[in-house]
Write a protein that holds these residues in place. Sequence first.
Motif, short mmCIF file in Angstrom:
data_model
loop_
_atom_site.label_atom_id
_atom_site.label_comp_id
_atom_site.label_asym_id
_atom_site.label_seq_id
_atom_site.Cartn_x
_atom_site.Cartn_y
_atom_site.Cartn_z
N GLY A 116 0.65 2.20 -1.37
CA GLY A 116 0.15 2.94 -2.47
C GLY A 116 -1.05 3.30 -2.25
N ILE A 117 -2.14 2.68 -1.72
CA ILE A 117 -3.49 3.20 -1.55
C ILE A 117 -3.52 4.32 -0.67
CG2 ILE A 117 -5.73 2.68 -0.46
CD1 ILE A 117 -5.04 -0.23 -1.49
N LEU A 118 -2.59 4.15 0.42
CA LEU A 118 -2.25 5.50 1.39
C LEU A 118 -1.99 6.52 0.80
CD1 LEU A 118 -2.56 6.41 4.46
CD2 LEU A 118 -0.36 5.58 4.50
N LEU A 119 -1.18 6.61 -0.20
CA LEU A 119 -0.21 7.52 -0.65
C LEU A 119 -0.96 8.14 -1.96
CD1 LEU A 119 3.47 6.29 -0.90
CD2 LEU A 119 2.48 8.35 0.55
N CYS A 120 -1.59 7.38 -2.76
CA CYS A 120 -2.08 7.49 -4.16
C CYS A 120 -2.68 8.96 -4.49
CB CYS A 120 -2.94 6.54 -4.72
SG CYS A 120 -4.31 6.21 -3.97
N ASP A 121 -3.61 9.41 -3.52
CA ASP A 121 -4.25 10.84 -3.79
C ASP A 121 -3.87 11.86 -2.52
OD1 ASP A 121 -5.59 10.24 -6.29
OD2 ASP A 121 -6.65 8.58 -4.97
N LEU A 122 -2.65 11.46 -2.03
CA LEU A 122 -2.14 12.31 -0.88
C LEU A 122 -2.01 13.81 -1.19
CD1 LEU A 122 -1.69 11.74 2.33
CD2 LEU A 122 0.89 11.86 1.62
N LEU A 123 -1.79 14.20 -2.40
CA LEU A 123 -1.60 15.47 -2.88
C LEU A 123 -2.69 16.25 -3.36
CD1 LEU A 123 1.84 15.12 -4.81
CD2 LEU A 123 1.71 15.59 -2.43
N LEU A 124 -4.11 15.80 -3.29
CA LEU A 124 -5.11 16.34 -3.62
C LEU A 124 -6.00 16.82 -2.55
CD1 LEU A 124 -6.44 13.74 -6.26
CD2 LEU A 124 -4.95 15.81 -6.59
N GLU A 125 -6.54 18.03 -2.80
CA GLU A 125 -7.66 18.52 -1.83
C GLU A 125 -8.88 17.81 -1.84
OE1 GLU A 125 -6.97 20.90 0.06
OE2 GLU A 125 -5.01 21.52 -0.83
N ILE A 177 -1.16 -2.32 -18.07
CA ILE A 177 -1.57 -1.86 -16.90
C ILE A 177 -0.89 -2.80 -15.73
CG2 ILE A 177 -3.28 -1.45 -14.88
CD1 ILE A 177 -5.17 0.04 -17.05
N SER A 178 0.00 -2.48 -14.87
CA SER A 178 0.39 -3.85 -14.05
C SER A 178 -0.39 -4.25 -13.00
CB SER A 178 1.37 -2.78 -13.10
OG SER A 178 0.80 -2.22 -11.91
N GLN A 179 0.13 -5.45 -12.43
CA GLN A 179 -0.83 -6.29 -11.54
C GLN A 179 -1.51 -5.50 -10.60
OE1 GLN A 179 -1.33 -10.61 -11.83
NE2 GLN A 179 0.38 -10.35 -10.99
N LEU A 180 -0.52 -4.99 -9.72
CA LEU A 180 -1.07 -4.29 -8.59
C LEU A 180 -2.17 -3.05 -8.97
CD1 LEU A 180 1.62 -4.01 -5.78
CD2 LEU A 180 0.00 -5.76 -6.22
N SER A 181 -1.94 -2.49 -9.92
CA SER A 181 -2.77 -1.44 -10.48
C SER A 181 -4.13 -1.90 -10.75
CB SER A 181 -2.14 -0.69 -11.69
OG SER A 181 -1.00 -0.11 -11.49
N GLN A 186 4.33 -7.22 -1.56
CA GLN A 186 3.35 -6.81 -2.57
C GLN A 186 2.07 -6.36 -1.56
OE1 GLN A 186 5.25 -9.46 -3.88
NE2 GLN A 186 5.99 -7.91 -5.37
N PHE A 187 2.07 -7.03 -0.37
CA PHE A 187 0.78 -6.70 0.61
C PHE A 187 1.27 -5.14 0.95
CE2 PHE A 187 -0.06 -10.87 0.03
CZ PHE A 187 -1.59 -11.02 0.61
N SER A 188 2.40 -5.05 1.41
CA SER A 188 2.93 -3.67 1.96
C SER A 188 2.76 -2.58 0.82
CB SER A 188 4.39 -3.70 2.49
OG SER A 188 4.47 -4.55 3.49
N TYR A 189 3.26 -2.89 -0.38
CA TYR A 189 2.99 -2.01 -1.32
C TYR A 189 1.87 -1.60 -1.72
CZ TYR A 189 8.01 -3.58 -2.46
OH TYR A 189 9.43 -3.76 -2.35
N MET A 190 0.72 -2.53 -1.79
CA MET A 190 -0.67 -2.18 -1.99
C MET A 190 -1.09 -1.22 -1.10
SD MET A 190 -3.17 -2.49 -3.76
CE MET A 190 -3.21 -3.98 -4.76
#
Length: 220
Positions: A72-81, A146-150, A65-69
């Motif tokens: 996830g934070i690194l990836l989450c808005d990667l596709l946005l300018e 809404i999921s726990q990590l979210s 879960q630590f790794s997923y968090m």
Amino acid sequence: SEVKQKLITKIQDESLFLLKKEKNILNLFEKFKADGGDEILIKKELVTFVAINMLKPFTFFDHNQFSYMSLGILLCDLLLEADEYWISFNPKETVKSNKNIFTHTQKIVAYIPEGMCSPDLVNLLEQHHERPDGTGYPRNLQAQRISQLSAFYILAEEFVQEGLKVGFHRPQMITVKNNILKKYSKYTEKSKSFSNAAMGLNYMYEETLGDEKTSKEGES
């Protein structure tokens, strides 16, 4: 691509190493400010620090879960300018006309590195712009769905966003924390995820900037 996935994993490993070394968020903020660098990446590093420390008091979170968090934070808005990134935190009604912003939460799932895909991580990526009152996007989820990590991410991101507005000035950070807890208190009774996230935020605050002793330990 495979190259992009390897780069993402490398950045995640470096990020976790730095965040494990540092014990005080004020020191971390000052370090990032002195070093300069990309404003969005600095914010992501701070959100990761807050979220990881929010997870620590709960024994049911393991290394995965630590790794997923952090991933996830690194990836989450990667596709946005860059300009889209800041707009993306507005309510659904404001962003739904921008297709790239409105759909990025589903598209980013394809960038999960091989071997790291899990329901926890997918939920975090797809739900990081949801809000417990149903004003988020893309699915208008209420707190109970809404999921726990979210939920942990949502509070961590808001804590950092509000902290940046006051320059992480110590006397104002207690107000930042208390305002967030008050804002989300109506959802903690309905949702175990948000109840745990609120407890995690309190724990993180006390451990990383709760008093002068904490600050001095971080500086030593």
